[in-house]
Write a protein that holds these residues in place. Structure first.
Motif, PDB file in Angstrom:
ATOM      1  N   MET A   1      53.244  99.636 -63.452  1.00 13.11           N
ATOM      2  CA  MET A   1      52.312  99.628 -64.588  1.00 13.11           C
ATOM      3  C   MET A   1      50.940 100.096 -64.117  1.00 13.11           C
ATOM      4  SD  MET A   1      51.539  96.444 -67.160  1.00 13.11           S
ATOM      5  CE  MET A   1      53.226  96.006 -67.458  1.00 13.11           C
ATOM      6  N   VAL A  12      46.660  92.175 -75.072  1.00 12.42           N
ATOM      7  CA  VAL A  12      47.699  91.872 -76.067  1.00 12.42           C
ATOM      8  C   VAL A  12      48.112  90.397 -75.959  1.00 12.42           C
ATOM      9  CG1 VAL A  12      50.173  92.233 -76.466  1.00 12.42           C
ATOM     10  CG2 VAL A  12      48.614  94.184 -76.424  1.00 12.42           C
ATOM     11  N   ILE A  13      48.291  89.937 -74.737  1.00 10.75           N
ATOM     12  CA  ILE A  13      48.663  88.534 -74.531  1.00 10.75           C
ATOM     13  C   ILE A  13      47.534  87.612 -74.994  1.00 10.75           C
ATOM     14  CG2 ILE A  13      49.128  86.802 -72.744  1.00 10.75           C
ATOM     15  CD1 ILE A  13      50.723  88.944 -71.250  1.00 10.75           C
ATOM     16  N   THR A  20      48.099  82.399 -82.258  1.00  5.39           N
ATOM     17  CA  THR A  20      48.829  81.151 -82.486  1.00  5.39           C
ATOM     18  C   THR A  20      47.862  79.988 -82.683  1.00  5.39           C
ATOM     19  OG1 THR A  20      49.051  80.790 -80.099  1.00  5.39           O
ATOM     20  CG2 THR A  20      50.897  81.838 -81.220  1.00  5.39           C
ATOM     21  N   TYR A  56      63.367  77.422 -70.832  1.00  6.37           N
ATOM     22  CA  TYR A  56      62.815  78.754 -70.576  1.00  6.37           C
ATOM     23  C   TYR A  56      62.447  78.917 -69.107  1.00  6.37           C
ATOM     24  CZ  TYR A  56      59.673  82.755 -70.690  1.00  6.37           C
ATOM     25  OH  TYR A  56      59.069  83.950 -70.437  1.00  6.37           O
TER      26      TYR A  56
ATOM     27  N   MET B  70      51.455  80.567 -70.509  1.00  6.71           N
ATOM     28  CA  MET B  70      51.489  81.983 -70.846  1.00  6.71           C
ATOM     29  C   MET B  70      51.006  82.844 -69.679  1.00  6.71           C
ATOM     30  SD  MET B  70      52.692  83.746 -73.120  1.00  6.71           S
ATOM     31  CE  MET B  70      53.045  85.398 -72.525  1.00  6.71           C
ATOM     32  N   VAL B  73      53.856  83.245 -67.333  1.00  8.43           N
ATOM     33  CA  VAL B  73      54.795  84.219 -67.898  1.00  8.43           C
ATOM     34  C   VAL B  73      54.211  85.626 -67.784  1.00  8.43           C
ATOM     35  CG1 VAL B  73      55.916  84.951 -70.032  1.00  8.43           C
ATOM     36  CG2 VAL B  73      55.822  82.535 -69.449  1.00  8.43           C
ATOM     37  N   ALA B  74      52.891  85.733 -67.955  1.00  4.16           N
ATOM     38  CA  ALA B  74      52.217  87.032 -67.910  1.00  4.16           C
ATOM     39  C   ALA B  74      52.401  87.712 -66.554  1.00  4.16           C
ATOM     40  CB  ALA B  74      50.735  86.861 -68.215  1.00  4.16           C
ATOM     41  N   ASP B  76      55.018  87.633 -64.785  1.00  7.13           N
ATOM     42  CA  ASP B  76      56.321  88.246 -64.940  1.00  7.13           C
ATOM     43  C   ASP B  76      56.214  89.543 -65.745  1.00  7.13           C
ATOM     44  OD1 ASP B  76      59.425  87.491 -66.419  1.00  7.13           O
ATOM     45  OD2 ASP B  76      59.049  87.631 -64.262  1.00  7.13           O
ATOM     46  N   VAL B  77      55.452  89.485 -66.837  1.00  5.25           N
ATOM     47  CA  VAL B  77      55.301  90.643 -67.722  1.00  5.25           C
ATOM     48  C   VAL B  77      54.573  91.788 -67.016  1.00  5.25           C
ATOM     49  CG1 VAL B  77      54.221  91.444 -69.867  1.00  5.25           C
ATOM     50  CG2 VAL B  77      55.310  89.202 -69.781  1.00  5.25           C
ATOM     51  N   LEU B  78      53.549  91.434 -66.223  1.00 12.59           N
ATOM     52  CA  LEU B  78      52.748  92.466 -65.562  1.00 12.59           C
ATOM     53  C   LEU B  78      53.521  93.175 -64.457  1.00 12.59           C
ATOM     54  CD1 LEU B  78      49.277  90.714 -65.369  1.00 12.59           C
ATOM     55  CD2 LEU B  78      49.800  92.826 -66.581  1.00 12.59           C
ATOM     56  N   SER B  80      56.686  93.972 -64.845  1.00 14.68           N
ATOM     57  CA  SER B  80      57.806  94.643 -65.505  1.00 14.68           C
ATOM     58  C   SER B  80      57.288  95.939 -66.129  1.00 14.68           C
ATOM     59  CB  SER B  80      58.363  93.751 -66.614  1.00 14.68           C
ATOM     60  OG  SER B  80      58.634  92.479 -66.140  1.00 14.68           O
ATOM     61  N   PRO B  81      58.169  96.789 -66.636  1.00 11.33           N
ATOM     62  CA  PRO B  81      57.705  98.012 -67.290  1.00 11.33           C
ATOM     63  C   PRO B  81      56.817  97.708 -68.499  1.00 11.33           C
ATOM     64  CG  PRO B  81      60.060  98.132 -66.861  1.00 11.33           C
ATOM     65  CD  PRO B  81      59.630  96.746 -66.485  1.00 11.33           C
ATOM     66  N   PHE B  82      55.888  98.616 -68.755  1.00 10.66           N
ATOM     67  CA  PHE B  82      54.899  98.455 -69.813  1.00 10.66           C
ATOM     68  C   PHE B  82      55.589  98.343 -71.172  1.00 10.66           C
ATOM     69  CE2 PHE B  82      50.949  98.540 -71.801  1.00 10.66           C
ATOM     70  CZ  PHE B  82      50.793  99.597 -72.674  1.00 10.66           C
ATOM     71  N   PRO B  84      54.032  96.591 -74.537  1.00 10.13           N
ATOM     72  CA  PRO B  84      53.033  95.733 -75.175  1.00 10.13           C
ATOM     73  C   PRO B  84      53.549  95.010 -76.406  1.00 10.13           C
ATOM     74  CG  PRO B  84      52.495  98.056 -75.498  1.00 10.13           C
ATOM     75  CD  PRO B  84      53.608  98.007 -74.522  1.00 10.13           C
ATOM     76  N   ALA B  87      55.609  92.138 -75.319  1.00 12.38           N
ATOM     77  CA  ALA B  87      54.729  91.146 -74.706  1.00 12.38           C
ATOM     78  C   ALA B  87      54.053  90.316 -75.783  1.00 12.38           C
ATOM     79  CB  ALA B  87      53.677  91.827 -73.827  1.00 12.38           C
ATOM     80  N   PHE B  88      53.633  90.973 -76.867  1.00 11.72           N
ATOM     81  CA  PHE B  88      52.977  90.264 -77.961  1.00 11.72           C
ATOM     82  C   PHE B  88      53.916  89.254 -78.605  1.00 11.72           C
ATOM     83  CE2 PHE B  88      49.647  89.580 -80.875  1.00 11.72           C
ATOM     84  CZ  PHE B  88      50.178  89.490 -82.156  1.00 11.72           C
ATOM     85  N   LEU B  90      56.601  87.901 -77.300  1.00 13.05           N
ATOM     86  CA  LEU B  90      56.863  86.851 -76.321  1.00 13.05           C
ATOM     87  C   LEU B  90      55.720  85.841 -76.300  1.00 13.05           C
ATOM     88  CD1 LEU B  90      58.669  85.778 -74.032  1.00 13.05           C
ATOM     89  CD2 LEU B  90      57.370  87.220 -72.469  1.00 13.05           C
ATOM     90  N   THR B  91      54.480  86.338 -76.364  1.00 13.11           N
ATOM     91  CA  THR B  91      53.317  85.454 -76.388  1.00 13.11           C
ATOM     92  C   THR B  91      53.362  84.540 -77.602  1.00 13.11           C
ATOM     93  OG1 THR B  91      52.014  87.170 -75.324  1.00 13.11           O
ATOM     94  CG2 THR B  91      50.810  85.364 -76.325  1.00 13.11           C
ATOM     95  N   LEU B  92      53.658  85.093 -78.759  1.00 16.84           N
ATOM     96  CA  LEU B  92      53.728  84.272 -79.973  1.00 16.84           C
ATOM     97  C   LEU B  92      54.765  83.172 -79.806  1.00 16.84           C
ATOM     98  CD1 LEU B  92      53.607  86.911 -82.873  1.00 16.84           C
ATOM     99  CD2 LEU B  92      51.736  85.538 -81.943  1.00 16.84           C
TER     100      LEU B  92
END
Lengths: 109, 248
Positions: A1, A12-13, A20, A56, B70, B73-74, B76-78, B80-82, B84, B87-88, B90-92
């Motif tokens: 990335m 975005v996060i 929420t 999770y 979060m 988890v982020a 993990d997201v960062l 991984s492949p882009f 967005p 990711a949004f 998942l955040t919710l």
């Protein structure tokens, strides 16, 4: 990335997190009555959500493959037992995490 | 009253003393959160830098996201492949429980003016618990007291995350498995919730529904159906819960 992709991802996060937290205040500005169903969910969802989050956290575990998630299981039991008897969150968390790291690095290598 | 003072200094003194008083009153209640956030923040920082992101990323994330689970988890997201949009969503889902914090605070935050935005932004699990459980001291404006709690908690979190990332690259011990700190936190919280009988059926419903969906849909796709099933089970069980455990 790339750098800018990472920035976008973080923003975005952040936006999702704020969304929420703000949703209730956006849906029910001062005065509008809260439906009783929403109020009921507000009482029961927290415990259900914590349980969901625990599953999770261990989603990567494969119970049918070595090491069968034993490190996770042992550490979770340790946290639960310590918290039940001593009621000191930080103790339970630190001891459980230390135990998990030891098991992961030395036993279930 | 001292008649030599100008008419402006009295309200200004009251203003600053009310902020100082708010922080002084709030601080003792936040000590437990301080130790927790410093520790967990550092674990996050260490984990983050182990994936190649510096302390500036830890600082940035802890300032704008400000959410323990979060942020883990982020990481993990960062790595991984882009993606967005995913990711949004998942955040919710991961932060969905915060929706219900808002519902619980609609009345408490009524009439709070401009400060409300930051109070809402800072609604972490721990800050929410403090706001619900600590009665504001009588002499202190309620909104300032809650704001002081929120600001202090945020400062602790930012400090822990940044410090952890800063130190992480300089530590010599193997930090593999440190992300378990998040699992441990949730397990400890669940144990505390379990003490109250009325929390047990929802917790069991949560475990069963999520476990089932994990089995059926796999680790990448189970969260959305799990959340739907959990809500469904809770709604189906409403008359049971209200009959046995809850006041209507």
């Amino acid at each position: 990335m790339s750098f800018s992709q990472a920035i976008i991802t973080v923003l975005v996060i952040a936006a999702g997190t704020l969304a929420t937290r703000a949703l209730a205040f956006l849906l029910f500005p001062a005065g509008r009555a809260v439906p009783s169903c929403i109020s009921y969910l507000g009482k029961v969802l927290p415990s259900a959500t914590i349980a969901l989050l625990i599953v999770y956290c261990v989603k990567h575990v494969e119970p049918l493959e070595p090491p069968y998630g034993l490190a996770e299981l042992a550490a979770i039991i340790l946290v639960a037992v310590l918290q039940h008897f001593f009621k000191i969150m930080l103790l339970s968390i630190i001891a459980g995490t230390a135990a998990y790291m030891l098991l992961l690095q030395w036993v279930f290598v | 009253m001292d008649e030599t003072q100008s008419p402006h200094s009295e309200p200004e003194r009251e203003l600053s003393s009310s902020w100082a008083a708010a922080f002084q009153a709030a601080f003792p209640h936040t000590i437990a959160v301080m130790t927790g956030y410093l520790f967990m923040g550092m674990a996050f920082g260490i984990l983050l830098q182990s994936q190649g992101y510096s302390q500036w990323w830890a600082l940035f994330m802890s300032v704008v996201i400000y959410a323990g689970a979060m942020q883990f988890v982020a990481v993990d997201v960062l790595t991984s492949p882009f993606a967005p949009f995913s990711a949004f969503i998942l955040t919710l889902m991961v932060n969905a429980r915060h929706v219900f914090y808002g519902f619980s605070l609609l009345d408490i935050f009524k009439g709070f003016g401009r400060l409300k935005g930051y109070l809402i932004f800072g609604l972490t699990d721990e800050t929410f618990s403090l706001i619900c459980s600590v009665p504001p001291p009588p002499a202190i404006p309620r909104d300032r007291f809650y704001l002081a709690l929120t600001i202090l908690d945020h400062i602790y979190w930012i400090s822990g995350c940044t410090l952890g990332a800063f130190l992480g690259s300089r530590l010599s011990f193997n930090t593999r498995g440190i992300d378990f700190v998040m699992t441990a936190l949730f397990v400890a919280i669940l144990v505390e919730q379990w003490r109250q009988k009325r929390n047990r059926p929802p917790a069991l419903a949560g475990l069963a529904a999520t476990g089932l969906c994990l089995f059926l849909f796999g680790p990448e796709n189970f969260i959305l159906p799990a959340m739907a099933l959990v809500v469904l089970l809770l709604i189906l069980g409403r008359s049971f819960m209200e009959g046995r455990f809850l006041e209507r």
